[in-house]
Design a protein around this motif. Structure first.
Motif, PDB file in Angstrom:
ATOM      1  N   PRO A 152       0.808  -1.228   0.000  1.00  0.00           N
ATOM      2  CA  PRO A 152       0.000   0.000   0.000  1.00  0.00           C
ATOM      3  C   PRO A 152       0.834   1.267   0.000  1.00  0.00           C
ATOM      4  O   PRO A 152       2.043   1.246   0.236  1.00  0.00           O
ATOM      5  N   TRP A 153       0.156   2.372  -0.235  1.00  0.00           N
ATOM      6  CA  TRP A 153       0.803   3.684  -0.284  1.00  0.00           C
ATOM      7  C   TRP A 153       1.144   4.172   1.119  1.00  0.00           C
ATOM      8  O   TRP A 153       0.378   3.990   2.061  1.00  0.00           O
ATOM      9  N   THR A 154       2.278   4.830   1.237  1.00  0.00           N
ATOM     10  CA  THR A 154       2.691   5.439   2.498  1.00  0.00           C
ATOM     11  C   THR A 154       2.205   6.891   2.543  1.00  0.00           C
ATOM     12  O   THR A 154       1.847   7.478   1.511  1.00  0.00           O
ATOM     13  N   GLU A 155       2.236   7.466   3.735  1.00  0.00           N
ATOM     14  CA  GLU A 155       1.837   8.864   3.875  1.00  0.00           C
ATOM     15  C   GLU A 155       2.776   9.783   3.099  1.00  0.00           C
ATOM     16  O   GLU A 155       2.352  10.784   2.519  1.00  0.00           O
ATOM     17  N   ALA A 156       4.057   9.460   3.086  1.00  0.00           N
ATOM     18  CA  ALA A 156       5.018  10.282   2.348  1.00  0.00           C
ATOM     19  C   ALA A 156       4.719  10.252   0.856  1.00  0.00           C
ATOM     20  O   ALA A 156       4.781  11.288   0.171  1.00  0.00           O
ATOM     21  N   GLU A 157       4.391   9.070   0.337  1.00  0.00           N
ATOM     22  CA  GLU A 157       4.054   8.967  -1.083  1.00  0.00           C
ATOM     23  C   GLU A 157       2.786   9.745  -1.407  1.00  0.00           C
ATOM     24  O   GLU A 157       2.706  10.415  -2.446  1.00  0.00           O
ATOM     25  N   LEU A 158       1.802   9.686  -0.527  1.00  0.00           N
ATOM     26  CA  LEU A 158       0.560  10.432  -0.758  1.00  0.00           C
ATOM     27  C   LEU A 158       0.826  11.937  -0.719  1.00  0.00           C
ATOM     28  O   LEU A 158       0.201  12.698  -1.448  1.00  0.00           O
ATOM     29  N   GLY A 159       1.760  12.373   0.118  1.00  0.00           N
ATOM     30  CA  GLY A 159       2.121  13.784   0.143  1.00  0.00           C
ATOM     31  C   GLY A 159       2.728  14.234  -1.172  1.00  0.00           C
ATOM     32  O   GLY A 159       2.422  15.322  -1.686  1.00  0.00           O
ATOM     33  N   THR A 160       3.594  13.394  -1.745  1.00  0.00           N
ATOM     34  CA  THR A 160       4.179  13.705  -3.054  1.00  0.00           C
ATOM     35  C   THR A 160       3.105  13.713  -4.135  1.00  0.00           C
ATOM     36  O   THR A 160       3.097  14.584  -5.015  1.00  0.00           O
ATOM     37  N   LEU A 161       2.182  12.750  -4.057  1.00  0.00           N
ATOM     38  CA  LEU A 161       1.091  12.698  -5.033  1.00  0.00           C
ATOM     39  C   LEU A 161       0.219  13.946  -4.940  1.00  0.00           C
ATOM     40  O   LEU A 161      -0.255  14.472  -5.959  1.00  0.00           O
ATOM     41  N   SER A 162       0.003  14.436  -3.727  1.00  0.00           N
ATOM     42  CA  SER A 162      -0.788  15.654  -3.550  1.00  0.00           C
ATOM     43  C   SER A 162      -0.145  16.831  -4.271  1.00  0.00           C
ATOM     44  O   SER A 162      -0.834  17.613  -4.941  1.00  0.00           O
TER      45      SER A 162
END
Length: 230
Positions: A152-162
């Motif tokens: 699954p996606w990590t919070e850091a990856e979701l921040g970059t995606l944002s």
């Protein structure tokens, strides 16, 4: 792109450049979406939006073309709990990031047809998404799809995606403005073409930039176009 973007890894910078390359040329969006997926080392990415008749429209990267055909022809869009639940919880409207843990329980991911049949048949297992709003009347989501075995996606990856999502939103908004401006220009040219009087559009140095069909008819009796100038 701001200073923080330039401090990101090369994949992020390449994705941002591809996003803005697609703004004036919509046919480049599939490649831009693939660049976004490549920044995370994932399979592909797509933009998804809801049409007025309730169906979903999608633009996808080359890595997702087979899945996209199945999604459309097999009517899997009717079972797309990811997008429908993203809309229901308001994530798209709020431009929030979202992932599978916000959408479905572990048990649902094993049993819901969209997960167990559609995604699994294409080797897909996880997604990270973000809502974007290039136009207040349209809800759009950017989603990156990853293989089942990656996790699954990590919070850091979701921040970059944002952050990438904001660039996509800006590029789409710019693209809409360019399309609207081009449409206005075509409408003006069409209106001038239909006029029965002669119209010449000139540059500051007298060069003729545009002449409607009635314009050249007037030339020859004191009114001349010579070397491109009136």
């Amino acid at each position: 792109p701001d200073t923080r973007d330039r401090e990101r890894p090369a994949g992020f910078v390449a994705a941002v450049e591809a996003i803005y390359d697609a703004a004036p040329t919509p046919e480049h969006w599939p490649d831009a979406l693939q660049a976004i997926a490549d920044a995370f080392g994932d399979v592909g990415a797509h933009l998804i939006y809801q049409r007025e008749d309730g169906t979903y429209g999608t633009i996808c990267s080359p890595g997702l073309e087979a899945a996209q055909r199945d999604y459309d022809t097999g009517e899997w869009w009717r079972h797309d709990v990811r997008f429908s639940r993203s809309l229901e919880c308001g994530a798209v409207a709020r431009s929030d990031t979202i992932s599978d843990r916000d959408i479905a329980t572990p048990e649902e991911m094993k049993t819901l047809p969209f997960y167990a049949q559609f995604l699994r048949s294409h080797g897909l297992g996880w997604f990270g998404g973000v809502g974007i709003s290039p136009d207040p009347r349209v809800g759009v989501a950017l989603a990156v799809q990853r293989a089942t075995d990656k996790g699954p996606w990590t919070e850091a990856e979701l921040g970059t995606l944002s952050r990438l999502g904001r660039h996509v939103e800006n590029a789409l908004r710019l693209g809409i403005r360019l399309i609207n401006a081009e449409a206005s220009q075509h409408a003006l040219a069409d209106a001038l073409t239909r006029l029965g009087v002669g119209v010449f559009l000139l540059a500051a140095d007298g060069r003729v930039l545009f002449a409607n069909p009635a314009g050249p008819v007037l030339t020859g009796d004191g009114l001349l176009i010579r070397a491109g100038r009136l």
